[in-house]
Design a protein around this motif. Structure first.
Motif, PDB file in Angstrom:
ATOM      1  N   ILE A   1      16.582  -2.972  57.663  1.00 59.05           N
ATOM      2  CA  ILE A   1      17.758  -2.268  58.151  1.00 59.05           C
ATOM      3  C   ILE A   1      17.775  -2.390  59.676  1.00 59.05           C
ATOM      4  O   ILE A   1      16.736  -2.219  60.320  1.00 59.05           O
ATOM      5  N   VAL A   2      18.942  -2.671  60.245  1.00 58.82           N
ATOM      6  CA  VAL A   2      19.101  -2.734  61.700  1.00 58.82           C
ATOM      7  C   VAL A   2      20.251  -1.814  62.085  1.00 58.82           C
ATOM      8  O   VAL A   2      21.357  -1.926  61.546  1.00 58.82           O
ATOM      9  N   CYS A   3      19.971  -0.892  63.017  1.00 56.59           N
ATOM     10  CA  CYS A   3      20.986   0.066  63.469  1.00 56.59           C
ATOM     11  C   CYS A   3      21.818  -0.526  64.601  1.00 56.59           C
ATOM     12  O   CYS A   3      21.278  -1.119  65.535  1.00 56.59           O
ATOM     13  N   LYS A   4      23.120  -0.328  64.516  1.00 51.68           N
ATOM     14  CA  LYS A   4      24.016  -0.817  65.563  1.00 51.68           C
ATOM     15  C   LYS A   4      24.042   0.130  66.764  1.00 51.68           C
ATOM     16  O   LYS A   4      24.482  -0.249  67.832  1.00 51.68           O
ATOM     17  N   GLY A   5      23.554   1.354  66.574  1.00 45.68           N
ATOM     18  CA  GLY A   5      23.548   2.343  67.654  1.00 45.68           C
ATOM     19  C   GLY A   5      22.266   2.305  68.468  1.00 45.68           C
ATOM     20  O   GLY A   5      22.261   1.971  69.647  1.00 45.68           O
ATOM     21  N   CYS A   6      21.144   2.651  67.820  1.00 47.64           N
ATOM     22  CA  CYS A   6      19.863   2.727  68.531  1.00 47.64           C
ATOM     23  C   CYS A   6      19.082   1.411  68.473  1.00 47.64           C
ATOM     24  O   CYS A   6      18.038   1.289  69.103  1.00 47.64           O
ATOM     25  N   HIS A   7      19.585   0.433  67.715  1.00 44.99           N
ATOM     26  CA  HIS A   7      18.986  -0.899  67.587  1.00 44.99           C
ATOM     27  C   HIS A   7      17.600  -0.891  66.938  1.00 44.99           C
ATOM     28  O   HIS A   7      16.856  -1.853  67.070  1.00 44.99           O
ATOM     29  N   MET A   8      17.276   0.192  66.245  1.00 46.25           N
ATOM     30  CA  MET A   8      16.006   0.253  65.509  1.00 46.25           C
ATOM     31  C   MET A   8      16.074  -0.720  64.339  1.00 46.25           C
ATOM     32  O   MET A   8      17.089  -0.797  63.649  1.00 46.25           O
ATOM     33  N   ALA A   9      15.014  -1.470  64.132  1.00 42.33           N
ATOM     34  CA  ALA A   9      14.898  -2.373  62.985  1.00 42.33           C
ATOM     35  C   ALA A   9      13.711  -1.880  62.161  1.00 42.33           C
ATOM     36  O   ALA A   9      12.620  -1.698  62.701  1.00 42.33           O
ATOM     37  N   TYR A  10      13.940  -1.640  60.872  1.00 39.07           N
ATOM     38  CA  TYR A  10      12.872  -1.099  60.034  1.00 39.07           C
ATOM     39  C   TYR A  10      13.068  -1.507  58.585  1.00 39.07           C
ATOM     40  O   TYR A  10      14.124  -1.985  58.197  1.00 39.07           O
ATOM     41  N   GLN A  11      12.028  -1.312  57.795  1.00 36.69           N
ATOM     42  CA  GLN A  11      12.081  -1.611  56.370  1.00 36.69           C
ATOM     43  C   GLN A  11      12.223  -0.290  55.604  1.00 36.69           C
ATOM     44  O   GLN A  11      11.721   0.741  56.047  1.00 36.69           O
ATOM     45  N   THR A  12      12.879  -0.382  54.454  1.00 44.93           N
ATOM     46  CA  THR A  12      13.004   0.804  53.608  1.00 44.93           C
ATOM     47  C   THR A  12      11.626   1.138  53.022  1.00 44.93           C
ATOM     48  O   THR A  12      10.716   0.305  53.012  1.00 44.93           O
ATOM     49  N   ASP A  13      11.500   2.351  52.510  1.00 40.66           N
ATOM     50  CA  ASP A  13      10.251   2.756  51.872  1.00 40.66           C
ATOM     51  C   ASP A  13       9.924   1.848  50.692  1.00 40.66           C
ATOM     52  O   ASP A  13       8.758   1.539  50.439  1.00 40.66           O
ATOM     53  N   GLU A  14      10.948   1.399  49.979  1.00 42.06           N
ATOM     54  CA  GLU A  14      10.739   0.545  48.814  1.00 42.06           C
ATOM     55  C   GLU A  14      10.159  -0.815  49.207  1.00 42.06           C
ATOM     56  O   GLU A  14       9.245  -1.328  48.559  1.00 42.06           O
ATOM     57  N   VAL A  15      10.688  -1.406  50.269  1.00 41.69           N
ATOM     58  CA  VAL A  15      10.194  -2.701  50.732  1.00 41.69           C
ATOM     59  C   VAL A  15       8.767  -2.551  51.271  1.00 41.69           C
ATOM     60  O   VAL A  15       7.894  -3.372  50.981  1.00 41.69           O
ATOM     61  N   THR A  16       8.528  -1.483  52.026  1.00 31.19           N
ATOM     62  CA  THR A  16       7.189  -1.230  52.550  1.00 31.19           C
ATOM     63  C   THR A  16       6.179  -1.105  51.423  1.00 31.19           C
ATOM     64  O   THR A  16       5.105  -1.710  51.454  1.00 31.19           O
ATOM     65  N   LYS A  17       6.514  -0.333  50.394  1.00 27.21           N
ATOM     66  CA  LYS A  17       5.611  -0.158  49.251  1.00 27.21           C
ATOM     67  C   LYS A  17       5.399  -1.477  48.516  1.00 27.21           C
ATOM     68  O   LYS A  17       4.274  -1.798  48.126  1.00 27.21           O
TER      69      LYS A  17
END
Length: 91
Positions: free
Chosen positions: A36-52
């Motif tokens: 997921i990439v945020c258009k506001g804060c520009h945080m890029a992260y993986q969902t809990d499901e992908v991480t698991k």
């Protein structure tokens, strides 16, 4: 979709991540990883499901044979030594 961090609009994108192996011996690059990439804060992260999914797969395969860089798809297609993570008591 909303950003988990700031609540602003976010989009699903693929990116590169770096992951420490469960035995702590090294880290690998996992390319084309869903995230997921945020258009506001520009945080890029993986969902809990992908991480698991990544953590379970790394726990269940022979990590000694992994290259320094691998695609998410290639990682998930690696043959498992065990059928599931028997040490995961969350399910």
């Amino acid at each position: 979709m909303k950003c988990d961090w700031c609540g602003y609009e976010a989009t699903e994108e693929q990116g590169d991540v770096y992951w420490e192996l469960p035995d702590g011996t090294r880290a690998i690059e996992i390319t084309s990883t869903p995230g997921i990439v945020c258009k506001g804060c520009h945080m890029a992260y993986q969902t809990d499901e992908v991480t698991k999914a990544i953590e379970d797969q790394l726990f269940l395969i022979d990590t000694k044979e992994l290259p320094k860089s691998i695609t998410y798809k290639e990682l998930m297609e690696r043959p498992r030594l065990l059928k599931r993570n028997y040490f995961d008591f969350t399910s």
